[in-house]
Design a protein around this motif. Structure first.
Motif, short mmCIF file in Angstrom:
data_model
loop_
_atom_site.label_atom_id
_atom_site.label_comp_id
_atom_site.label_asym_id
_atom_site.label_seq_id
_atom_site.Cartn_x
_atom_site.Cartn_y
_atom_site.Cartn_z
N SER A 145 0.83 -1.21 0.00
CA SER A 145 0.00 0.00 0.00
C SER A 145 0.86 1.26 0.00
N VAL A 146 0.33 2.32 -0.58
CA VAL A 146 1.04 3.59 -0.62
C VAL A 146 1.25 4.13 0.79
N ALA A 147 0.27 3.96 1.66
CA ALA A 147 0.38 4.47 3.02
C ALA A 147 1.54 3.81 3.75
N GLU A 148 1.65 2.48 3.63
CA GLU A 148 2.76 1.76 4.27
C GLU A 148 4.10 2.19 3.68
N ARG B 20 4.94 5.05 2.27
CA ARG B 20 5.33 6.38 2.71
C ARG B 20 5.79 6.38 4.17
N GLN B 21 5.16 5.58 4.98
CA GLN B 21 5.55 5.51 6.38
C GLN B 21 6.96 4.95 6.52
N GLU C 256 -4.59 -0.39 -6.32
CA GLU C 256 -3.84 0.55 -5.47
C GLU C 256 -3.24 1.68 -6.31
N MET D 151 5.14 8.91 -4.90
CA MET D 151 4.95 8.02 -3.77
C MET D 151 6.25 7.80 -2.98
#
Length: 287
Positions: free
Chosen positions: A6-9, A11-12, A97, A140
């Protein structure tokens, strides 16, 4: 090596690396990795501290008659190769995604001039798909440096132009083409060749070398060189898509004044149903 989807993971994880003072290197791929891809990872490791690779078979860059469904997907083997090479993070998103609004609603990135002709003519829409996905991935990952192979010379030119024109703060590095012992440029599509075709395929690079030698010797009849090489390809059983001599920087067709500039010889040819591409850079003679 972390594998995230996932993009969120993504970036984190990258935020954590950057907060630790890491310089981020990025190598985007479509998977089915070989030694050429791994050489890109090694090049990135020379320029960055934290290496991100992506594997995404991008439907936006495949035409309706191309091999999207049959494109090899070898995630487990790819993960092992990347981990052994020193990659820190692998991003393997789904199509949903990457294109949450659907491909038809996706904002597209079009790069003029360098995307025209050559593979751009043979594969309409291909470089729009390439530029769009690379632009998304850059947003990203937000890498400091990204590495691409010079085997896809026109693609590299498209990405460099996009980064320049859109002021994307990433350094683009072109890594030399990795070849088999007989000169054939390594490619995921080489796996489609039969044993008989694989024995013929090195003639592509041999033709490039022949033209390069003539150019270095002072030949300026580009059309004659091109026609002679095409005849060799046809005689060997290949079906040329294009074979051209262009100015390396602009990708404009070479003319009588181009001998003062770096040139690039570019070729695409079908061997059976497999489309092989290659190129060879010829530096301008020193005055």
């Amino acid at each position: 090596m972390n594998t995230l989807t996932s993009v969120a993971e993504l970036r984190q994880a990258i935020a954590l690396a950057r907060s630790a003072g890491k310089r981020i290197g990025f190598v985007p791929t479509m998977g089915n990795l070989h030694a050429g891809h791994i050489s890109l990872i090694k090049t990135a490791l020379q320029r960055a501290d934290y290496i991100v690779a992506s594997i995404f078979v991008n439907p936006l860059q495949f035409g309706p008659q191309e091999d999207l469904d049959n494109y090899p997907r070898t995630l487990s083997a790819d993960q092992q190769q990347l981990q052994e090479a020193g990659c820190d993070l692998l991003f393997t998103p789904t199509v949903a995604e990457m294109y949450p609004q659907g491909q038809q609603q996706q904002t597209l990135v079009s790069v003029p001039q360098v995307s025209e002709g050559l593979c751009g003519a043979s594969r309409p829409g291909h470089f729009v798909g390439v530029a769009t996905i690379v632009c998304k991935l850059f947003n990203m990952v937000q890498p400091d440096v990204a590495v691409f192979g010079q085997k896809d010379f026109q693609q590299l030119a498209v990405i460099r132009s996009m980064v320049r024109d859109l002021n994307i703060p990433v350094q683009i590095v072109g890594a030399p083409t990795v070849r088999a012992a007989d000169g054939l440029a390594l490619s995921s599509r080489n796996g489609y060749l039969s044993a008989e075709q694989r024995a013929i395929a090195p003639v592509v690079y041999q033709c490039l070398q022949s033209i390069a030698e003539a150019l270095r010797a002072g030949a300026k009849d580009y059309e004659q060189l091109r026609q002679q090489a095409q005849e060799v390809l046809v005689g060997a059983g290949l079906r040329p898509d294009y074979l051209e001599i262009r100015e390396a920087l602009s990708l404009k067709p070479a003319n009588e004044d181009s001998y003062t500039q770096d040139l690039v010889i570019l070729v695409a040819a079908f061997l059976g149903s497999t489309r092989l591409i290659d190129n060879l850079l010829v530096e301008a003679a020193q005055p």
